[in-house]
Every structure is written in C-alpha cells, then in structure tokens.
Design a protein around this motif. Structure first.
Motif, PDB file in Angstrom:
ATOM      1  N   ASP A  77       0.876  -1.168   0.000  1.00 45.23           N
ATOM      2  CA  ASP A  77       0.000   0.000   0.000  1.00 45.23           C
ATOM      3  C   ASP A  77       0.917   1.223   0.000  1.00 45.23           C
ATOM      4  OD1 ASP A  77      -2.385   1.621   0.313  1.00 45.23           O
ATOM      5  OD2 ASP A  77      -1.744   1.927   2.388  1.00 45.23           O
ATOM      6  N   VAL A  78       1.101   1.822  -1.167  1.00 42.24           N
ATOM      7  CA  VAL A  78       2.072   2.905  -1.339  1.00 42.24           C
ATOM      8  C   VAL A  78       1.412   4.258  -1.095  1.00 42.24           C
ATOM      9  CG1 VAL A  78       3.716   3.995  -2.907  1.00 42.24           C
ATOM     10  CG2 VAL A  78       3.323   1.521  -3.014  1.00 42.24           C
ATOM     11  N   GLY A  79       1.897   4.958  -0.079  1.00 39.13           N
ATOM     12  CA  GLY A  79       1.430   6.302   0.208  1.00 39.13           C
ATOM     13  C   GLY A  79       2.538   7.310  -0.019  1.00 39.13           C
ATOM     14  N   GLN A  80       2.251   8.575   0.179  1.00 42.82           N
ATOM     15  CA  GLN A  80       3.269   9.610  -0.030  1.00 42.82           C
ATOM     16  C   GLN A  80       4.360   9.561   1.035  1.00 42.82           C
ATOM     17  OE1 GLN A  80       1.379  13.433  -0.377  1.00 42.82           O
ATOM     18  NE2 GLN A  80       0.606  13.012  -2.433  1.00 42.82           N
ATOM     19  N   ARG A  81       4.022   9.112   2.237  1.00 41.62           N
ATOM     20  CA  ARG A  81       5.003   9.084   3.333  1.00 41.62           C
ATOM     21  C   ARG A  81       5.323   7.677   3.831  1.00 41.62           C
ATOM     22  NH1 ARG A  81       3.278  12.987   8.010  1.00 41.62           N
ATOM     23  NH2 ARG A  81       5.308  12.269   8.753  1.00 41.62           N
ATOM     24  N   TYR A  82       4.395   6.753   3.648  1.00 39.30           N
ATOM     25  CA  TYR A  82       4.595   5.404   4.174  1.00 39.30           C
ATOM     26  C   TYR A  82       4.206   4.355   3.137  1.00 39.30           C
ATOM     27  CZ  TYR A  82       4.627   7.967   8.601  1.00 39.30           C
ATOM     28  OH  TYR A  82       4.907   8.861   9.608  1.00 39.30           O
ATOM     29  N   VAL A  83       4.795   3.154   3.307  1.00 35.61           N
ATOM     30  CA  VAL A  83       4.446   2.006   2.471  1.00 35.61           C
ATOM     31  C   VAL A  83       4.093   0.850   3.395  1.00 35.61           C
ATOM     32  CG1 VAL A  83       5.218   0.381   0.708  1.00 35.61           C
ATOM     33  CG2 VAL A  83       6.017   2.750   0.641  1.00 35.61           C
ATOM     34  N   GLY A  84       2.805   0.492   3.410  1.00 37.82           N
ATOM     35  CA  GLY A  84       2.360  -0.629   4.222  1.00 37.82           C
ATOM     36  C   GLY A  84       2.590  -1.938   3.491  1.00 37.82           C
ATOM     37  N   LEU A  85       2.945  -2.981   4.241  1.00 37.15           N
ATOM     38  CA  LEU A  85       3.261  -4.270   3.637  1.00 37.15           C
ATOM     39  C   LEU A  85       2.401  -5.389   4.213  1.00 37.15           C
ATOM     40  CD1 LEU A  85       7.175  -4.080   3.746  1.00 37.15           C
ATOM     41  CD2 LEU A  85       5.657  -3.348   1.897  1.00 37.15           C
ATOM     42  N   ALA A  86       2.116  -6.377   3.386  1.00 33.43           N
ATOM     43  CA  ALA A  86       1.410  -7.586   3.810  1.00 33.43           C
ATOM     44  C   ALA A  86       1.998  -8.753   3.024  1.00 33.43           C
ATOM     45  CB  ALA A  86      -0.091  -7.463   3.534  1.00 33.43           C
ATOM     46  N   VAL A  87       2.010  -9.922   3.621  1.00 36.25           N
ATOM     47  CA  VAL A  87       2.593 -11.095   2.973  1.00 36.25           C
ATOM     48  C   VAL A  87       1.594 -12.240   2.949  1.00 36.25           C
ATOM     49  CG1 VAL A  87       3.620 -11.981   5.114  1.00 36.25           C
ATOM     50  CG2 VAL A  87       4.634 -12.596   2.901  1.00 36.25           C
ATOM     51  N   SER A  88       1.634 -13.027   1.885  1.00 38.43           N
ATOM     52  CA  SER A  88       0.727 -14.173   1.765  1.00 38.43           C
ATOM     53  C   SER A  88       1.310 -15.374   2.494  1.00 38.43           C
ATOM     54  CB  SER A  88       0.512 -14.525   0.284  1.00 38.43           C
ATOM     55  OG  SER A  88       1.706 -15.037  -0.278  1.00 38.43           O
ATOM     56  N   VAL A  90       2.047 -19.639   2.602  1.00 42.20           N
ATOM     57  CA  VAL A  90       2.748 -20.470   1.624  1.00 42.20           C
ATOM     58  C   VAL A  90       1.809 -21.040   0.566  1.00 42.20           C
ATOM     59  CG1 VAL A  90       4.648 -21.071   3.154  1.00 42.20           C
ATOM     60  CG2 VAL A  90       2.565 -22.462   3.179  1.00 42.20           C
ATOM     61  N   THR A  91       0.494 -21.054   0.846  1.00 42.80           N
ATOM     62  CA  THR A  91      -0.462 -21.545  -0.149  1.00 42.80           C
ATOM     63  C   THR A  91      -1.028 -20.415  -1.006  1.00 42.80           C
ATOM     64  OG1 THR A  91      -2.367 -21.348   1.347  1.00 42.80           O
ATOM     65  CG2 THR A  91      -1.121 -23.423   1.403  1.00 42.80           C
ATOM     66  N   ASN A  92      -0.627 -19.190  -0.696  1.00 43.99           N
ATOM     67  CA  ASN A  92      -1.106 -18.003  -1.416  1.00 43.99           C
ATOM     68  C   ASN A  92      -2.626 -17.893  -1.397  1.00 43.99           C
ATOM     69  OD1 ASN A  92       1.330 -16.653  -2.449  1.00 43.99           O
ATOM     70  ND2 ASN A  92       1.665 -18.581  -3.506  1.00 43.99           N
ATOM     71  N   ARG A  93      -3.165 -18.041  -0.175  1.00 46.43           N
ATOM     72  CA  ARG A  93      -4.608 -17.898   0.022  1.00 46.43           C
ATOM     73  C   ARG A  93      -4.961 -16.845   1.073  1.00 46.43           C
ATOM     74  NH1 ARG A  93      -7.563 -21.856  -2.410  1.00 46.43           N
ATOM     75  NH2 ARG A  93      -6.414 -23.669  -3.187  1.00 46.43           N
ATOM     76  N   ILE A  94      -4.072 -16.654   2.037  1.00 43.02           N
ATOM     77  CA  ILE A  94      -4.363 -15.750   3.145  1.00 43.02           C
ATOM     78  C   ILE A  94      -3.264 -14.692   3.267  1.00 43.02           C
ATOM     79  CG2 ILE A  94      -4.733 -15.562   5.633  1.00 43.02           C
ATOM     80  CD1 ILE A  94      -5.669 -18.483   5.575  1.00 43.02           C
ATOM     81  N   ALA A  95      -3.677 -13.428   3.404  1.00 36.01           N
ATOM     82  CA  ALA A  95      -2.740 -12.313   3.571  1.00 36.01           C
ATOM     83  C   ALA A  95      -2.638 -11.926   5.046  1.00 36.01           C
ATOM     84  CB  ALA A  95      -3.197 -11.110   2.751  1.00 36.01           C
ATOM     85  N   SER A  96      -1.431 -11.631   5.494  1.00 35.16           N
ATOM     86  CA  SER A  96      -1.195 -11.213   6.879  1.00 35.16           C
ATOM     87  C   SER A  96      -0.432  -9.895   6.891  1.00 35.16           C
ATOM     88  CB  SER A  96      -0.396 -12.279   7.634  1.00 35.16           C
ATOM     89  OG  SER A  96      -1.098 -13.503   7.672  1.00 35.16           O
TER      90      SER A  96
END
Length: 222
Positions: A77-88, A90-96
């Motif tokens: 999630d790219v913003g002007q001041r911050y970039v939020g991150l999330a990772v899937s 191993v089955t690429n079904r759920i984001a955390s």
C-alpha cells in the motif's frame, strides 16, 4: 610437442590463457580465461530487470512454475510518506500484515535493501501493488506517485528477476478507517495499523480473485 611449442604453451598459461578446442576447420582458438568465465557468468546468472505484468499473468506464472507451495507474494500500500506491507501464506490464500516502511526519495536504495531481505526471508516471487484506478480512465496524483515509486524501486537493480502487478485499492483505506474508528487509537498508531491492513486488503482481494479463477478453471476441466 616440440620444445618451442612447450615454452609457448607455458607462456600462455602464465598469461591466464587456456586452449579451447572448436570442432571446426578453423582448428584451435585461444580465449582469455577471465573473459570466458565472465561470459559464462553473464549468460547463466544475469537476471531480467524487475518488470510489471498483468495480474492474471503473475498468478499463472506462479502456478505453472510449480511454486505454489514455495513462492509467496507481497502486498504494498504505497502512500506519499509510508508504504504498508502484507505477505501471503505459503499456499497463497491468506494475507497477513507485515511492517510499515517510511518513504523518502533519498532512501529508495535503503528500501530496496529491505525488500531484498524480505524476498529472501519469505521466498517472495512477486509484488501486488495497490493502485487507485480511476473509473474515468484518468490518472490521479496518487496513481502517479505509486508508479513513480515502483519505477524508482526498479531502477535500483536490487530486485531483478521479480515481477509485480497493480491491483485496485479503491476504498481499501476507507474500509480500514471505518473498522479502526471505534477503537479510538492515537493518530500515530492508527496510521501505522491502517497502512498495514490496507496492504492486507489489497493482497487479500488479489488472492481471493485469482484463486476463484483458478478454481473455476479447474472445475471446467473436470
């Protein structure tokens, strides 16, 4: 081999040369050892520059490579001041939710190093980047900022071999803000959580959509 020939061979070895036999009418060909090694490394180890591809293409690439149980995806999630991150998972079904990075024009190389570390830690194979698509087909200021960030990140050369795609982020932040409002958090903490979970919303939306398409395709084959 004559004594003169032996001396010539020793001279070439001292100078770092080696003889390579080409099965052609040209006979023997002398190539510098260091040049041969460098060409070999360039041929086998040079990675393609990080590039953007279509959402479906990225997921198809992930499936066709047999990496569904190995490679993972990172949501941004790219913003002007911050970039939020999330990772899937191993089955690429759920984001955390992951971390939040501070974005500055002067620290893009530092951010690229952080992404490099994340790629290694989580076996990442691609990025899902939130993008504010406009229904009227015009690019907003936010959309331009996202593209500039990804171009700056790509130009560092630290993420070669990876691919990324853009995914609709419209209303993602608004939904997170609505969920956080009753918690009455302080502004700083609220902002950090919002960026993280906005990235989760982007990545989860992508995963849900792609897995539905994958399931439909598998059912159609049965």
């Amino acid at each position: 081999m004559t004594g003169e020939g032996e001396e010539d061979m020793k001279w070439r070895q001292r100078k770092g040369y080696k003889l390579i036999v080409h099965f052609r009418s040209l006979g023997w060909c002398v190539v510098p050892t260091f040049l041969s090694i460098r060409l070999h490394r360039l041929h086998f180890f040079k990675k393609e520059q990080m590039k953007v591809i279509e959402p479906v293409e990225l997921f198809q690439k992930l499936c066709s490579s047999g990496a569904m149980q190995k490679g993972r995806l990172l949501g941004l999630d790219v913003g002007q001041r911050y970039v939020g991150l999330a990772v899937s998972d191993v089955t690429n079904r759920i984001a955390s939710p992951g971390s939040v990075l501070i974005r500055k024009k002067t620290n893009i190389d530092i951010m690229a190093k952080v992404f490099q570390k994340l790629v290694s830690q989580h076996s990442l194979v691609g990025f899902i980047v939130g993008y504010p698509f406009c229904l009227r087909g015009q690019s907003s200021v936010e959309a331009v900022q996202v593209r500039l960030f990804m171009e700056d990140l790509r130009s560092t050369g630290r993420l070669n071999g990876l691919t990324y795609t853009y995914w609709d982020e419209n209303y993602t932040s608004k939904c997170v803000e609505a969920l956080l409002e009753p918690l009455d958090l302080n502004p700083v903490k609220s902002k950090t959580i919002k960026d993280k979970f906005a990235a989760v919303g982007i990545l989860q939306g992508y995963l849900d959509n792609m897995n539905r398409k994958l399931k439909s395709r598998n059912l159609a084959r049965e």
